[in-house]
Design a protein around this motif. Structure first.
Motif, mmCIF file in Angstrom:
data_model
loop_
_atom_site.group_PDB
_atom_site.id
_atom_site.type_symbol
_atom_site.label_atom_id
_atom_site.label_comp_id
_atom_site.label_asym_id
_atom_site.label_seq_id
_atom_site.Cartn_x
_atom_site.Cartn_y
_atom_site.Cartn_z
ATOM 1 N N ILE A 58 34.304 36.401 40.469
ATOM 2 C CA ILE A 58 33.040 36.692 39.803
ATOM 3 C C ILE A 58 31.947 36.006 40.622
ATOM 4 O O ILE A 58 31.922 34.772 40.704
ATOM 5 N N GLY A 59 31.093 36.808 41.236
ATOM 6 C CA GLY A 59 30.057 36.240 42.098
ATOM 7 C C GLY A 59 29.143 37.315 42.642
ATOM 8 O O GLY A 59 28.987 38.375 42.043
ATOM 9 N N THR A 60 28.578 37.076 43.815
ATOM 10 C CA THR A 60 27.671 38.034 44.447
ATOM 11 C C THR A 60 28.461 38.969 45.362
ATOM 12 O O THR A 60 29.541 38.609 45.833
ATOM 13 N N PRO A 61 27.918 40.165 45.618
ATOM 14 C CA PRO A 61 28.635 41.089 46.511
ATOM 15 C C PRO A 61 28.918 40.513 47.898
ATOM 16 O O PRO A 61 29.998 40.738 48.444
ATOM 17 N N ILE A 62 27.991 39.767 48.460
ATOM 18 C CA ILE A 62 28.208 39.197 49.801
ATOM 19 C C ILE A 62 29.368 38.207 49.768
ATOM 20 O O ILE A 62 30.259 38.252 50.621
ATOM 21 N N LEU A 63 29.375 37.324 48.768
ATOM 22 C CA LEU A 63 30.484 36.376 48.652
ATOM 23 C C LEU A 63 31.775 37.101 48.311
ATOM 24 O O LEU A 63 32.857 36.719 48.749
ATOM 25 N N GLY A 64 31.660 38.167 47.530
ATOM 26 C CA GLY A 64 32.828 38.967 47.176
ATOM 27 C C GLY A 64 33.522 39.547 48.398
ATOM 28 O O GLY A 64 34.755 39.632 48.447
ATOM 29 N N GLU A 65 32.750 39.937 49.395
ATOM 30 C CA GLU A 65 33.339 40.466 50.635
ATOM 31 C C GLU A 65 34.090 39.370 51.389
ATOM 32 O O GLU A 65 35.136 39.627 51.980
ATOM 33 N N ARG A 66 33.564 38.162 51.366
ATOM 34 C CA ARG A 66 34.265 37.044 52.013
ATOM 35 C C ARG A 66 35.591 36.762 51.300
ATOM 36 O O ARG A 66 36.619 36.520 51.948
ATOM 37 N N VAL A 67 35.562 36.797 49.969
ATOM 38 C CA VAL A 67 36.792 36.561 49.204
ATOM 39 C C VAL A 67 37.790 37.671 49.493
ATOM 40 O O VAL A 67 38.971 37.405 49.720
ATOM 41 N N LYS A 68 37.320 38.892 49.503
ATOM 42 C CA LYS A 68 38.202 40.034 49.782
ATOM 43 C C LYS A 68 38.907 39.867 51.127
ATOM 44 O O LYS A 68 40.117 40.058 51.235
ATOM 45 N N ALA A 69 38.143 39.473 52.137
ATOM 46 C CA ALA A 69 38.726 39.274 53.469
ATOM 47 C C ALA A 69 39.753 38.143 53.464
ATOM 48 O O ALA A 69 40.748 38.198 54.188
ATOM 49 N N ALA A 70 39.544 37.148 52.623
ATOM 50 C CA ALA A 70 40.461 36.000 52.576
ATOM 51 C C ALA A 70 41.741 36.299 51.812
ATOM 52 O O ALA A 70 42.805 35.811 52.178
ATOM 53 N N VAL A 71 41.658 37.103 50.737
ATOM 54 C CA VAL A 71 42.819 37.267 49.851
ATOM 55 C C VAL A 71 43.628 38.530 50.083
ATOM 56 O O VAL A 71 44.828 38.552 49.802
ATOM 57 N N GLU A 72 43.022 39.595 50.571
ATOM 58 C CA GLU A 72 43.757 40.852 50.715
ATOM 59 C C GLU A 72 44.953 40.789 51.658
ATOM 60 O O GLU A 72 45.944 41.466 51.415
ATOM 61 N N PRO A 73 44.922 40.005 52.744
ATOM 62 C CA PRO A 73 46.125 39.937 53.581
ATOM 63 C C PRO A 73 47.366 39.463 52.820
ATOM 64 O O PRO A 73 48.486 39.807 53.183
ATOM 65 N N GLU A 120 33.925 41.213 40.371
ATOM 66 C CA GLU A 120 33.015 41.363 39.230
ATOM 67 C C GLU A 120 31.708 40.701 39.613
ATOM 68 O O GLU A 120 31.691 39.512 39.965
ATOM 69 N N GLU A 121 30.627 41.454 39.572
ATOM 70 C CA GLU A 121 29.336 40.856 39.929
ATOM 71 C C GLU A 121 28.884 39.903 38.839
ATOM 72 O O GLU A 121 28.941 40.222 37.646
ATOM 73 N N ALA A 122 28.434 38.743 39.255
ATOM 74 C CA ALA A 122 27.914 37.746 38.325
ATOM 75 C C ALA A 122 26.496 38.137 37.955
ATOM 76 O O ALA A 122 25.592 38.066 38.769
ATOM 77 N N LYS A 123 26.354 38.595 36.741
ATOM 78 C CA LYS A 123 25.021 38.961 36.245
ATOM 79 C C LYS A 123 24.986 38.888 34.753
ATOM 80 O O LYS A 123 25.968 38.799 34.093
#
Length: 162
Positions: free
Chosen positions: A136-151, A159-162
């Protein structure tokens, strides 16, 4: 660590009620989203996390693992960060099985992402199939998390934090 324990207990208490709501008749109006909490208080985050996580609980067989960092200006933030990182690394080192959900939410999202990146760098590729990771955060940070966890083979949910 105390806040994390409380969030885990809250998640355990919320799950049975969430399951019960599925059997109720559909409500005429949609549930109103609670506002994004700005504090580090557990009581402020509980309704928000419940709202964000409920739609993703399908297939989850145990209480979610909730990783939460308080605001960066909180007393002993560095110690809390280090303990949270060690807990995440220990949990990932034990291995996660299908039906588990890892949840990451924080009023200090930048540090939360650093923690995720540090912990997941040692996870073997494809070793976490069937595990959901919710950030749960911002789209930019979400992309960093995606790159870290998907492998690791997880099912990543942003989920966007809003």
């Amino acid at each position: 660590m105390n806040l994390l324990s409380r969030l885990l207990v809250v998640a355990c208490l919320v799950l049975p009620f969430t399951a019960c709501k599925k059997e109720e008749a559909p409500q005429a109006q949609a549930q109103v989203a609670p506002p994004l909490p700005t504090s580090s208080e557990q009581k402020d985050w509980k309704p928000y996390l419940e709202y964000k996580l409920t739609p993703h609980m399908g297939g989850i067989t145990s209480s979610p693992y909730v990783y939460f960092l308080p605001k960066a200006d909180t007393e002993d933030f560095d110690g809390k960060y280090q303990r949270q990182l060690e807990k995440l690394q220990t949990d990932l080192g034990r291995g996660m099985t299908e039906g588990v959900m890892l949840v990451f939410a924080s009023p200090a999202p930048e540090k939360e992402v650093e923690m995720i990146e540090a912990a997941f760098k040692d996870v073997p590729q494809g070793s976490m199939k069937g595990v959901k990771v919710v950030f749960i955060g911002t789209p930019i940070l979400g992309e960093r998390v995606k790159a870290a966890v998907e492998p690791a083979g997880v099912s990543y949910i942003f989920e966007e934090a809003k």
